[in-house]
Structure formats: structure tokens, C-alpha cells
Design an enzyme around this catalytic site. Structure first.
Site, short mmCIF file in Angstrom:
data_model
loop_
_atom_site.label_atom_id
_atom_site.label_comp_id
_atom_site.label_asym_id
_atom_site.label_seq_id
_atom_site.Cartn_x
_atom_site.Cartn_y
_atom_site.Cartn_z
N LYS A 142 -14.55 -3.22 6.80
CA LYS A 142 -14.08 -4.17 5.79
C LYS A 142 -15.04 -5.32 5.58
O LYS A 142 -15.96 -5.54 6.38
CB LYS A 142 -12.70 -4.69 6.17
CG LYS A 142 -12.67 -5.40 7.51
CD LYS A 142 -11.28 -5.94 7.81
CE LYS A 142 -11.30 -6.65 9.15
NZ LYS A 142 -10.19 -7.54 9.37
N HIS B 35 -5.13 -1.28 -5.11
CA HIS B 35 -5.64 -0.16 -4.32
C HIS B 35 -6.44 0.74 -5.22
O HIS B 35 -5.98 1.12 -6.29
CB HIS B 35 -4.49 0.58 -3.64
CG HIS B 35 -3.79 -0.30 -2.65
ND1 HIS B 35 -2.65 -1.00 -2.97
CD2 HIS B 35 -4.12 -0.65 -1.38
CE1 HIS B 35 -2.30 -1.73 -1.93
NE2 HIS B 35 -3.16 -1.54 -0.96
N GLN C 278 0.94 -11.01 -2.84
CA GLN C 278 -0.47 -10.64 -2.76
C GLN C 278 -0.98 -10.25 -4.14
O GLN C 278 -0.27 -9.61 -4.90
CB GLN C 278 -0.64 -9.44 -1.83
CG GLN C 278 -0.26 -9.72 -0.39
CD GLN C 278 -0.40 -8.48 0.47
OE1 GLN C 278 0.04 -7.40 0.09
NE2 GLN C 278 -1.02 -8.64 1.62
N ASP D 209 -2.64 -7.86 -5.06
CA ASP D 209 -3.03 -6.63 -4.41
C ASP D 209 -3.56 -5.60 -5.39
O ASP D 209 -3.15 -5.58 -6.56
CB ASP D 209 -1.78 -6.05 -3.71
CG ASP D 209 -2.13 -5.39 -2.40
OD1 ASP D 209 -3.33 -5.28 -2.10
OD2 ASP D 209 -1.20 -5.00 -1.67
N CYS E 257 0.79 -1.24 0.00
CA CYS E 257 0.00 0.00 0.00
C CYS E 257 0.83 1.29 0.00
O CYS E 257 0.50 2.20 -0.75
CB CYS E 257 -1.00 0.04 1.16
SG CYS E 257 -1.26 -1.47 2.02
N HIS F 202 -8.46 -1.24 -0.25
CA HIS F 202 -7.47 -2.30 -0.44
C HIS F 202 -8.27 -3.54 -0.78
O HIS F 202 -9.27 -3.82 -0.12
CB HIS F 202 -6.72 -2.66 0.85
CG HIS F 202 -6.13 -1.52 1.60
ND1 HIS F 202 -4.78 -1.35 1.70
CD2 HIS F 202 -6.69 -0.52 2.32
CE1 HIS F 202 -4.53 -0.29 2.47
NE2 HIS F 202 -5.67 0.22 2.85
N ARG G 152 7.31 -10.91 5.63
CA ARG G 152 7.00 -10.70 7.05
C ARG G 152 7.63 -11.82 7.84
O ARG G 152 7.54 -12.98 7.47
CB ARG G 152 5.49 -10.68 7.29
CG ARG G 152 4.83 -9.50 6.59
CD ARG G 152 3.35 -9.52 6.81
NE ARG G 152 2.69 -8.67 5.81
CZ ARG G 152 1.39 -8.67 5.58
NH1 ARG G 152 0.61 -9.48 6.28
NH2 ARG G 152 0.88 -7.87 4.67
ZN LIG Z 1 -3.18 -2.35 0.94
#
Ligand SMILES: [Zn+2]
Ligand SMILES: [Zn+2]
Length: 646
Positions: A472, A388, A384, A386, A337, A518, A366
Site C-alpha cells: 500500500k 474500489h 469514507q 471510498d 469493500c 482500495h 466501528r
Molecule cells: Zn476497501
């Protein structure tokens, strides 16, 4: 009289000191027979505890999570009793319920317990359970509690009691057995009809390796023998479907001690599978107006201080990488992000240009403790899917619906038909815990609820479960074995746009903050593929599977014809290979079945002469001889039917 409020909102009057079981019987005798535990004003109590004031009462059966908890915790008492009778002098420590069953940590002294002893423990357990002994709680003074365990020489219980306050210490008795316990039991031992001791493992007292090593005995119990049998069958099936086992057999991924723990290596077949999944999503995302971006694997420490991720992932994760001369500090990226916020920030936007939807298959790192690592589901580096979305508050509603459509498309195309959605909202009583204006929160929460309703999703609302930065929607998917996995997630965020000072020029010519969404339909490629492997037992949908067709020439003589068929299939973008090993056809078929290749084409003299193939379907057997072109249209039709259009 006291007023008891039931979960459906009904309020009923009962005599003071009525028990939860009395309330259950008042509802129906049949229901009462299944009630095993209760909660009163959010506190777990026994079904025999007298109710002395007005309040909310929830009654649980074995079908409820709280019911199972009481059932399994009570079973731990019975197992401790059985073990104490079989091994006099053992010292009991703690015995909680867990997700599937219970355990008890025991100091066995000089005794050694192993698998061959489990049947004896089970037999003793059931013998005791059949006595239908009631579980009864009683208060005990600290002095008396200490005296009991000092006399037994049980230093563990003494230590536990020393940390408790006088006046809040309770014992639980059943038959001639007494244990230190806070409560939460089933009415009596007779309800436990089946038990299985699952395993014995070493465990340090209080999890500290400086302390004595104890033996942790795991067990599981049920109110019916049939339920235990089914559970054990499910475990067997889960073992067969374990993604670590299938991943190895299907040559999808591997781990190397040299590369490092928790860092998966994708083998050619696995990489190709992953690429197909990525392309599938990329195609749908393109239609939905997303733009692909690429960002580096590291970022300056300052970037994550701005985003707040350093506070969350900094000290407990991989430590900064420093440059030798300039003294710069970089972090392995824990989230994509912040990078995407800076992509948004590279130029000013007008409201007319929004929404911007930036997508990236972004790899993040991580730190996880090595003991926590598990196959592809708990790793130290993962990718991910991912994206945005940066939009105006008014666009949130539509954007949210569109993201749900995309998530549903992904689930449908991968045969996850059974899922529920969890809407996580603010705790209405603690609004100060969250950032962002009331007005924006209302907009966002309404957007999520409306979208969820409009899409006909089966959902639950959880108050107080929102992130501090926004509400969320999480998707909980049930796999073929009925296990739940959290996969896709969609989150609204007011925090990062603030921290990164994102803006757009509105119709009023003023600067405004965009809202950020997200979203990741798969969640992570690693975890998703693990779940997909266990869900399908490695039998992927035809559009996705690594090899769709295998050609089996019955002897070397038909090798050239097999290559010709291969060429024709490849020209039609069908993934195929030839098994040219010098093996019997029967053996080749068996291997292809094991490798879960959906179609087998057997070719010999007759097929070569007629330009046909003899078709076998994995798991189904012979489906007849077809002209090559007819087979190509058959398989294409089938591929289409397993992949919906977005
Ligand atoms: Zn994010
Ligand atoms: Zn207990």
C-alpha cells in the site's frame, strides 16, 4: 578491533570497548556534542556503553525520535528526583517518555500536588539538571533490588521487580538518585536546559481501577529554552485551531448525548461544506472513469465472515442486529469493500470491460471505547470517500498512477502542500506471511514504486509494513503547525477477490482473478474536515468556504439595495448573505472577520447611487469600490485560482 557499520553503510574499525560517543567523536567533534543516545544492532544503549563486538550502530541527536525518547525518559528521572526531594516519602512507580515529553506516576501519599506547585518542581528540576550528573547503569541482583524498595516501603517497585528475572535487573544512578530502569539515557543531566510541568492527573496503578490511585505528572523538556518557548506557542496555536472549538464557532457540527457519543451531527453549514467537498471529488472521479454506487448501512453477518472483517471487527465491535422473527443476523457495516465485491459479482465480466471503478461515500460504523473518542478524528460512525477498482494485473500500473494523480489533485486544491508518501512492502524474509503469488506481489510492488517515482513523490519504503493482502501507499500530510496526519491511502488487495471468488474472462477465454485497489483520498470526511479545520484555522479555500460574501448595509435604508446585490451574486452562484441586523457597521465588520467570511461588501447611499459595492477582504481590509459586475468577475477569478482543473 571491532567493525562498526554506520547507517550510510560505511564500516569503520574501532578498539574493542570503544563507546558510541567515541565513534561520534571519530566522525566529528561537533556532531559528538549533539549525540545523546544510540542503538546497537537494533538495541537501545547508552552513549557510554562499551561496544564489544561487530555491529550496526546508529547515533541519535535530539532531532531524532529515538534521541527525544532518551532525552525525555532521562528527564523523567530528574523530575522524580526533584519531586522526591520536595515531597519526602512519595513512592515512585513508572516514568516513561511519551510522544511529546514524559510522565511519572507517583503515589504522593497525603500530599496534594496542583498547578501552583509546578514552578517549584521546575525550579528544583533545573537546579538538579545543572549539576551535569552522568546517568550510569548498573546490574543489580533481584534480592538487592527487592531489599532497596522493601526498605523504602515502595510496594509498586517491589511488584515490578518481582515480575523480573534475576540477572536482568538494572538500576540507573545519577547524582544521589537511583531508579529501577532498563536504560536508554542521555549522557548527563546538564543537557536538559528547559523544563515545563504540563499537568497532573489521576492514574490508577497499572491502569486498573481496583488499584491505588496515583498522580501522573506530565512534563516536557528541551535542550534549549527557545525550543520550549516555541513548543508552548505551538500548543497555544493548536488550542485556538482545535477543530472541536472551531466546529462549534463556525456552526459546522455538534454532538448530542441523546444521539450518542462519537456520532457527529452535521449542522446545515457543515453539511453544505461536506457536500461541496463530495461534489468536488465526484466531479474529478467522474472524469477519471469512476461510477457511483450506493450500498446499505448493514449487511448479513455472513458477508463479513466471507470478507474476514467479522474476525477483525466482529467481537470487539457493535454486536449483530437480529430480526424478530426470522432470526437473521446483520452487522453495521465496518467497511464498504464487501458490498462492492458483491456489486462486482452481480454479472460476469470480460477483460475488455475492466477496469471497473465503483465509488461511494459510504458510512461505516466501528466501536471505539468512549474514552478514546475525540471530536471528529475518533468517532463511531464516519463516511469514507471510498472506491474500489477491479482490474487485471496488467492494468495495475496505470490505475495506480491515476489514483495518485487524483490524490495529489485533492491535496493541492485544499492547500496541503507538504506531504510525504510511505510505500509499505512485504517483509522479503517472511514471504509466507502474505497471501497471493510472488509474481503478483512483484507486479504490485513495482507498480507502486514506479508510480511513486514517476509522480516525483517524496517517499520512504517500509519493508514488512504491507497488509497481509497486499502492498500500500499512505500519504502523511503536514499541517500548518507542522503536525503529521495520515490522510489518503491506496491499497492493493489480492485477498478479497479470492474470498469473494471474483473473476473475469481473459483473452484466453479462461477465468482469471481481478486485482482490487482500495482507495480514499480524503480517508474519511469527518477526519479530513477536522484536519482541514486545524490546518486552515477555519479559513477554508474560497471555493469551499460556507459563505464567500457578506453584504453589510450601513443602515436599514439600504436593505433593498443589499438584497439586489445578493440576488446578482446568487445568480452567479456565489454564496452570499446580508447582515440585516440593526448594528453599527463596525460591529458587523468585526463579526464577519471572526466568522472568517472572505469578502465583505459595504453598501450605503453612494454605492446605491453608483450601483457599486465597497469591498473589504477578510484579514486584509479595504480594497476599494467596484461595480457589482466587476466584483463578480474578481471573485470568480479568485475562486478559479484556488481550485485547479482536474
Ligand atoms: Zn476497501
Ligand atoms: Zn531510565
Amino acid at each position: 578491533m571491532i567493525q562498526i557499520t554506520l547507517p550510510d553503510g560505511t564500516i569503520k574499525s574501532f578498539k574493542k570497548d570503544s563507546t558510541p560517543m567515541d565513534v561520534a567523536k571519530n566522525i566529528s567533534e561537533g556532531f559528538a556534542r549533539n549525540v545523546i543516545s544510540a542503538k546497537f544492532n537494533d538495541v537501545t544503549i547508552e552513549s557510554s556503553t562499551p561496544l564489544t563486538k561487530d555491529g550496526k550502530l546508529v547515533l541519535y541527536t535530539f532531532n531524532d525520535a529515538d534521541g527525544k525518547k532518551a532525552f525525555w525518559h532521562s528527564s523523567a528521572h530528574v523530575m522524580a528526583q526533584a519531586i522526591q526531594q520536595l515531597y519526602p516519602g512519595v513512592k515512585l512507580t513508572i516514568g516513561p517518555s511519551i510522544e511529546n515529553g514524559f510522565y511519572y506516576d507517583i503515589d504522593f501519599g497525603d500530599n496534594v500536588v496542583s498547578e501552583k506547585d509546578f514552578p517549584t518542581i521546575e525550579k528544583k528540576f533545573l537546579e538538579l539538571a545543572r549539576g551535569k550528573h552522568e546517568f550510569k547503569m548498573r546490574e543489580v541482583s533481584k534480592a538487592d533490588a527487592l531489599a532497596k524498595y522493601k526498605e523504602e516501603g515502595n510496594q509498586y517497585k517491589v511488584e515490578l521487580i518481582e515480575n523480573l528475572n534475576d540477572g536482568e535487573i538494572t538500576f540507573c544512578d545519577h547524582s544521589d538518585f537511583t531508579d529501577l530502569c532498563r536504560g536508554g539515557h542521555i549522557p548527563n543531566t546538564g543537557i536538559i536546559k528547559a523544563v515545563k510541568v504540563m499537568s497532573a492527573a489521576g492514574a490508577y496503578w497499572r491502569g486498573d481501577e481496583k488499584n491505588n490511585q496515583l498522580t501522573r505528572i506530565y512534563g516536557v523538556s528541551y535542550p534549549k529554552q527557545k525550543m520550549l518557548t516555541e513548543y508552548l506557542e505551538l500548543l497555544e496555536e493548536a488550542k485556538k485551531r482545535d477543530h472541536r472549538k472551531l466546529g462549534k464557532e463556525l456552526e459546522l457540527f455538534a454532538f448530542s448525548a441523546k444521539v450518542g457519543q462519537g456520532l457527529p451531527l452535521w449542522l446545515p453549514k457543515g453539511a453544505a461544506l461536506r457536500e461541496r467537498l463530495e461534489n468536488f471529488l465526484k466531479k474529478a472521479q467522474k472524469k477519471a472513469g469512476y461510477e457511483m454506487v450506493i450500498t446499505p448501512h448493514i449487511g448479513q453477518k455472513e458477508l463479513y465472515e466471507t470478507s474476514g472483517h467479522y474476525a477483525k471487527y466482529g467481537e470487539d465491535s457493535f454486536q449483530p442486529i437480529t430480526t424478530p422473527k426470522e432470526g437473521e443476523e446483520f452487522l453495521l457495516k465496518p467497511m464498504n469493500c464487501p458490498h462492492h465485491c458483491e456489486i462486482y459479482n452481480h454479472k460476469p465480466y470480460s477483460y475488455k470491460e475492466l477496469p471497473k471503478r465503483f465509488a461511494e461515500f459510504g458510512t461505516v460504523y466501528r466501536y471505539e471505547q468512549s474514552g478514546e473518542l475525540h471530536g471528529l478524528t475518533r468517532v463511531r460512525g464516519f463516511t469514507q470517500d471510498d472506491a474500489h477498482i477491479f482490474c487485471t494485473p496488467d492494468q495495475l500500473d496505470k490505475e495506480f498512477k491515476d489514483v495518485i494523480d487524483l490524490v495529489l489533485y485533492v491535496f493541492k486544491s485544499l492547500s496541503f502542500d507538504n506531504f510525504t508518501a510511505q510505500v509499505s512492502l512485504r517483509d522479503p524474509e517472511n514471504k509466507e506471511k502474505y497471501i497471493g503469488s510472488d509474481e503478483n506481489w512483484e507486479k504490485a510492488e513495482n507498480a507502486i514504486i514506479n508510480a511513486t517515482k514517476e509522480k516525483g513523490l517524496d517517499y520512504v519504503i517500509e519493508y514488512g509494513e504491507a497488509a497481509f493482502y497486499g502492498p500500500k501507499l499512505d500519504f502523511m500530510v503536514k499541517d500548518a503547525l507542522g503536525r503529521s496526519w495520515q490522510l489518503g491511502t491506496i491499497q492493493v488487495d489480492y485477498n478479497l477477490p479470492e474470498r469473494f471468488e471474483l473473476s473475469y474472462k481473459g483473452a484466453d477465454n479462461q477465468l482469471h482473478r481481478p486485482v482490487m485497489i482500495h482507495r480514499a483520498p480524503f480517508g474519511s470526511m469527518e477526519r479530513f474536515i477536522a484536519v482541514l479545520l486545524e490546518h486552515t484555522a477555519g479559513k477554508f479555500p474560497l471555493w469551499l468556504t460556507p459563505e464567500q460574501v457578506i453584504i453589510l448595509p450601513i443602515s436599514e435604508k439600504y436593505q433593498i439595495y443589499a438584497e439586489k446585490v445578493l440576488n446578482l451574486l446568487e445568480n452567479s452562484e456565489i454564496r452570499a448573505l446580508v447582515d440585516d441586523r440593526n448594528e453599527k457597521t463596525g460591529r458587523k465588520i468585526r463579526d464577519a472577520e471572526l466568522n472568517k467570511i472572505p469578502f465583505m461588501l459595504i453598501v450605503g447611499e453612494q454605492e446605491e447611487g453608483e450601483e457599486t459595492v465597497s469591498v473589504r477582504k477578510q484579514g486584509e481590509g479595504d480594497i476599494g469600490t467596484l461595480k457589482i459586475n466587476d466584483f463578480i468577475s474578481l471573485i470568480n477569478k479568485e475562486i478559479d485560482s484556488t481550485l485547479e482543473k482536474f
